[in-house]
Design a protein around this motif. Structure first.
Motif, PDB file in Angstrom:
ATOM      1  N   THR A 123     -22.007   5.884  -1.999  1.00  0.00           N
ATOM      2  CA  THR A 123     -23.209   5.851  -2.840  1.00  0.00           C
ATOM      3  C   THR A 123     -23.092   4.854  -3.985  1.00  0.00           C
ATOM      4  O   THR A 123     -24.099   4.369  -4.502  1.00  0.00           O
ATOM      5  N   GLU A 124     -21.853   4.535  -4.383  1.00  0.00           N
ATOM      6  CA  GLU A 124     -21.640   3.606  -5.494  1.00  0.00           C
ATOM      7  C   GLU A 124     -20.983   2.302  -5.034  1.00  0.00           C
ATOM      8  O   GLU A 124     -20.633   1.462  -5.864  1.00  0.00           O
ATOM      9  N   GLU A 125     -20.802   2.144  -3.729  1.00  0.00           N
ATOM     10  CA  GLU A 125     -20.071   0.995  -3.192  1.00  0.00           C
ATOM     11  C   GLU A 125     -20.950   0.210  -2.217  1.00  0.00           C
ATOM     12  O   GLU A 125     -22.027   0.655  -1.833  1.00  0.00           O
ATOM     13  N   LYS A 126     -20.467  -0.988  -1.832  1.00  0.00           N
ATOM     14  CA  LYS A 126     -21.192  -1.882  -0.930  1.00  0.00           C
ATOM     15  C   LYS A 126     -22.617  -2.073  -1.453  1.00  0.00           C
ATOM     16  O   LYS A 126     -22.797  -2.596  -2.544  1.00  0.00           O
ATOM     17  N   ASP A 127     -23.663  -1.617  -0.720  1.00  0.00           N
ATOM     18  CA  ASP A 127     -25.044  -1.723  -1.203  1.00  0.00           C
ATOM     19  C   ASP A 127     -25.619  -0.358  -1.583  1.00  0.00           C
ATOM     20  O   ASP A 127     -26.827  -0.228  -1.796  1.00  0.00           O
ATOM     21  N   GLY A 128     -24.736   0.665  -1.646  1.00  0.00           N
ATOM     22  CA  GLY A 128     -25.195   2.003  -1.963  1.00  0.00           C
ATOM     23  C   GLY A 128     -26.160   2.528  -0.906  1.00  0.00           C
ATOM     24  O   GLY A 128     -26.041   2.207   0.278  1.00  0.00           O
ATOM     25  N   MET A 129     -27.088   3.351  -1.336  1.00  0.00           N
ATOM     26  CA  MET A 129     -28.151   3.815  -0.444  1.00  0.00           C
ATOM     27  C   MET A 129     -29.243   2.753  -0.402  1.00  0.00           C
ATOM     28  O   MET A 129     -29.793   2.372  -1.428  1.00  0.00           O
ATOM     29  N   GLU A 131     -30.158  13.004  -5.170  1.00  0.00           N
ATOM     30  CA  GLU A 131     -29.901  14.348  -4.665  1.00  0.00           C
ATOM     31  C   GLU A 131     -29.643  14.362  -3.157  1.00  0.00           C
ATOM     32  O   GLU A 131     -28.856  15.177  -2.662  1.00  0.00           O
ATOM     33  N   LEU A 132     -30.275  13.459  -2.427  1.00  0.00           N
ATOM     34  CA  LEU A 132     -30.211  13.476  -0.963  1.00  0.00           C
ATOM     35  C   LEU A 132     -28.784  13.480  -0.417  1.00  0.00           C
ATOM     36  O   LEU A 132     -28.467  14.272   0.487  1.00  0.00           O
ATOM     37  N   PRO A 133     -27.858  12.650  -0.918  1.00  0.00           N
ATOM     38  CA  PRO A 133     -26.500  12.653  -0.352  1.00  0.00           C
ATOM     39  C   PRO A 133     -25.697  13.917  -0.643  1.00  0.00           C
ATOM     40  O   PRO A 133     -24.610  14.078  -0.090  1.00  0.00           O
ATOM     41  N   ARG A 134     -26.235  14.781  -1.499  1.00  0.00           N
ATOM     42  CA  ARG A 134     -25.528  16.028  -1.811  1.00  0.00           C
ATOM     43  C   ARG A 134     -25.767  17.102  -0.752  1.00  0.00           C
ATOM     44  O   ARG A 134     -25.197  18.195  -0.837  1.00  0.00           O
ATOM     45  N   ASP A 135     -26.612  16.810   0.226  1.00  0.00           N
ATOM     46  CA  ASP A 135     -26.829  17.727   1.344  1.00  0.00           C
ATOM     47  C   ASP A 135     -25.471  18.002   2.008  1.00  0.00           C
ATOM     48  O   ASP A 135     -24.760  17.070   2.386  1.00  0.00           O
ATOM     49  N   VAL A 139     -36.685   3.061   6.779  1.00  0.00           N
ATOM     50  CA  VAL A 139     -35.429   3.714   7.129  1.00  0.00           C
ATOM     51  C   VAL A 139     -34.471   3.590   5.950  1.00  0.00           C
ATOM     52  O   VAL A 139     -34.450   2.584   5.246  1.00  0.00           O
ATOM     53  N   ILE A 140     -33.704   4.655   5.724  1.00  0.00           N
ATOM     54  CA  ILE A 140     -32.658   4.677   4.700  1.00  0.00           C
ATOM     55  C   ILE A 140     -31.316   4.475   5.388  1.00  0.00           C
ATOM     56  O   ILE A 140     -31.056   5.056   6.454  1.00  0.00           O
ATOM     57  N   TYR A 141     -30.451   3.671   4.784  1.00  0.00           N
ATOM     58  CA  TYR A 141     -29.078   3.541   5.278  1.00  0.00           C
ATOM     59  C   TYR A 141     -28.102   3.853   4.158  1.00  0.00           C
ATOM     60  O   TYR A 141     -28.294   3.451   3.014  1.00  0.00           O
ATOM     61  N   LEU A 142     -27.048   4.568   4.522  1.00  0.00           N
ATOM     62  CA  LEU A 142     -26.012   4.965   3.580  1.00  0.00           C
ATOM     63  C   LEU A 142     -24.668   4.875   4.287  1.00  0.00           C
ATOM     64  O   LEU A 142     -24.501   5.421   5.383  1.00  0.00           O
ATOM     65  N   ARG A 197     -24.552  18.779   4.820  1.00  0.00           N
ATOM     66  CA  ARG A 197     -24.365  18.267   6.181  1.00  0.00           C
ATOM     67  C   ARG A 197     -23.703  16.892   6.193  1.00  0.00           C
ATOM     68  O   ARG A 197     -23.106  16.487   7.195  1.00  0.00           O
ATOM     69  N   PHE A 198     -23.794  16.159   5.071  1.00  0.00           N
ATOM     70  CA  PHE A 198     -23.100  14.873   5.023  1.00  0.00           C
ATOM     71  C   PHE A 198     -21.591  15.076   5.074  1.00  0.00           C
ATOM     72  O   PHE A 198     -20.852  14.225   5.578  1.00  0.00           O
ATOM     73  N   GLU A 199     -21.107  16.219   4.540  1.00  0.00           N
ATOM     74  CA  GLU A 199     -19.676  16.518   4.620  1.00  0.00           C
ATOM     75  C   GLU A 199     -19.237  16.664   6.076  1.00  0.00           C
ATOM     76  O   GLU A 199     -18.116  16.289   6.442  1.00  0.00           O
ATOM     77  N   VAL A 200     -20.124  17.209   6.900  1.00  0.00           N
ATOM     78  CA  VAL A 200     -19.834  17.335   8.333  1.00  0.00           C
ATOM     79  C   VAL A 200     -19.697  15.951   8.963  1.00  0.00           C
ATOM     80  O   VAL A 200     -18.787  15.694   9.763  1.00  0.00           O
ATOM     81  N   LEU A 201     -20.578  15.038   8.573  1.00  0.00           N
ATOM     82  CA  LEU A 201     -20.579  13.699   9.165  1.00  0.00           C
ATOM     83  C   LEU A 201     -19.306  12.924   8.818  1.00  0.00           C
ATOM     84  O   LEU A 201     -18.888  12.050   9.589  1.00  0.00           O
ATOM     85  N   LEU A 202     -18.691  13.232   7.667  1.00  0.00           N
ATOM     86  CA  LEU A 202     -17.464  12.540   7.276  1.00  0.00           C
ATOM     87  C   LEU A 202     -16.360  12.731   8.307  1.00  0.00           C
ATOM     88  O   LEU A 202     -15.454  11.892   8.435  1.00  0.00           O
ATOM     89  N   ASN A 203     -16.450  13.822   9.077  1.00  0.00           N
ATOM     90  CA  ASN A 203     -15.418  14.109  10.068  1.00  0.00           C
ATOM     91  C   ASN A 203     -15.399  13.101  11.206  1.00  0.00           C
ATOM     92  O   ASN A 203     -14.421  13.025  11.960  1.00  0.00           O
ATOM     93  N   LEU A 204     -16.469  12.310  11.349  1.00  0.00           N
ATOM     94  CA  LEU A 204     -16.481  11.293  12.401  1.00  0.00           C
ATOM     95  C   LEU A 204     -15.448  10.205  12.134  1.00  0.00           C
ATOM     96  O   LEU A 204     -14.986   9.535  13.059  1.00  0.00           O
ATOM     97  N   ILE A 205     -15.094   9.983  10.862  1.00  0.00           N
ATOM     98  CA  ILE A 205     -13.993   9.080  10.519  1.00  0.00           C
ATOM     99  C   ILE A 205     -12.707   9.861  10.341  1.00  0.00           C
ATOM    100  O   ILE A 205     -11.655   9.493  10.858  1.00  0.00           O
ATOM    101  N   GLY A 206     -12.775  10.974   9.614  1.00  0.00           N
ATOM    102  CA  GLY A 206     -11.582  11.783   9.396  1.00  0.00           C
ATOM    103  C   GLY A 206     -11.164  11.793   7.942  1.00  0.00           C
ATOM    104  O   GLY A 206     -11.935  11.440   7.046  1.00  0.00           O
TER     105      GLY A 206
END
Length: 268
Positions: free
Chosen positions: A115-121, A93-97, A238-241, A99-108
């Motif tokens: 969440t399903e790639e690399k090492d996930g969360m 549920e946590l990544p559905r916050d 610490v959590i990394y995503l 505010r994460f959509e806002v953070l995506l703008n740092l890349i564009g």
């Protein structure tokens, strides 16, 4: 190199000031992303996943090795949980916050949460005791993974949700501001990957409160410093995503273990 370490507040958009700070330094720190109750709920949920994995003697998650260690009393603990978002509803549920959509703008455009790639969360649990093995992590960049796979170096950011309040003596994340703009040669050879744990005169110690959020560019040189205190005061979680762009490459139960991950024992 001189960088003024500032902490910001995350709102409904990334401000020009925040974007400029991130573009210049390759990292940014937002205070009070989640509250104390949520932090406590996350830690409780991680213990539930830990007990399940210990009982199952789980070795890997989607091809990523589980890192086990010893707690202060000598009991077994999980020290690195990959894809923990696939193993508990709270982490899913946590990544559905929003505010994460806002953070995506740092890349564009085209950015997404991995969440399903690399090492996930990933949830990391460090503690510095007599039997501890996972107490630090040497200098590295997260972008090396793409190079290992013979891929184009795609944009990637690492979002950290901090579950512990840290001072510099507690160890934790250290970054070299501005190194996200380095050449590929510098990215490969500036330091000895994972083997070099020495402090750098230009590094900045990230000092979060429990509930803070940080982001660093995957090309940025960084390390996890060992705590200079021992015992319960050294415990940190610490959590990394990842925020990523490029080809969608989800992992699954039968995903292979990458070559470099077979040497995880070198990474303390």
């Amino acid at each position: 190199m001189s960088t003024t370490y500032r902490k910001f507040t995350l709102g409904n958009t990334i401000t020009e000031e925040q974007q400029a700070f991130f573009d210049r330094n390759g990292f940014i720190h937002f205070s009070d992303f989640i509250n104390e109750d949520t932090v406590n709920d996350i830690i409780k949920a991680s213990r539930q996943v830990e007990q399940k994995w210990l009982a199952e003697q789980r070795v890997k998650v989607n091809g990523i090795p589980v890192k086990y260690g010893k707690d202060l009393d000598g009991s077994a603990i999980v020290q690195r949980f990959a894809f923990i978002n696939q193993h508990h509803d709270l982490f899913a549920e946590l990544p559905r916050d929003p505010r994460f959509e806002v953070l995506l703008n740092l890349i564009g455009p085209g950015a997404r949460l991995g969440t399903e790639e690399k090492d996930g969360m990933v949830l990391n649990h460090y503690v510095n005791g007599a039997a501890s093995k996972f107490t630090q992590m040497g200098w590295h960049t997260d972008g090396l993974r793409d190079i290992f796979h013979g891929q184009k170096l795609n944009p990637m950011l690492n979002v950290g949700i901090h579950l512990s309040t840290l001072q510099p003596e507690n160890g934790g994340l250290r970054v070299l501001p501005g190194t996200h703009k380095q050449s590929i040669y510098q990215m490969l050879f500036r330091k000895k990957y994972f083997l070099d744990n020495k402090a750098d005169r230009d590094e900045i110690a990230i000092t979060p409160k429990a509930g803070d959020l940080t982001i660093h560019d995957g090309r940025l040189w960084h390390r996890v410093a060992q705590s200079s205190v021992i015992g319960e005061e050294s415990r940190r979680r610490v959590i990394y995503l990842p925020i990523i762009a490029g080809k969608y490459e989800p992992k699954h139960e039968n995903s292979p273990t990458a070559f470099y991950q077979r040497f995880a024992g070198l990474v303390k």
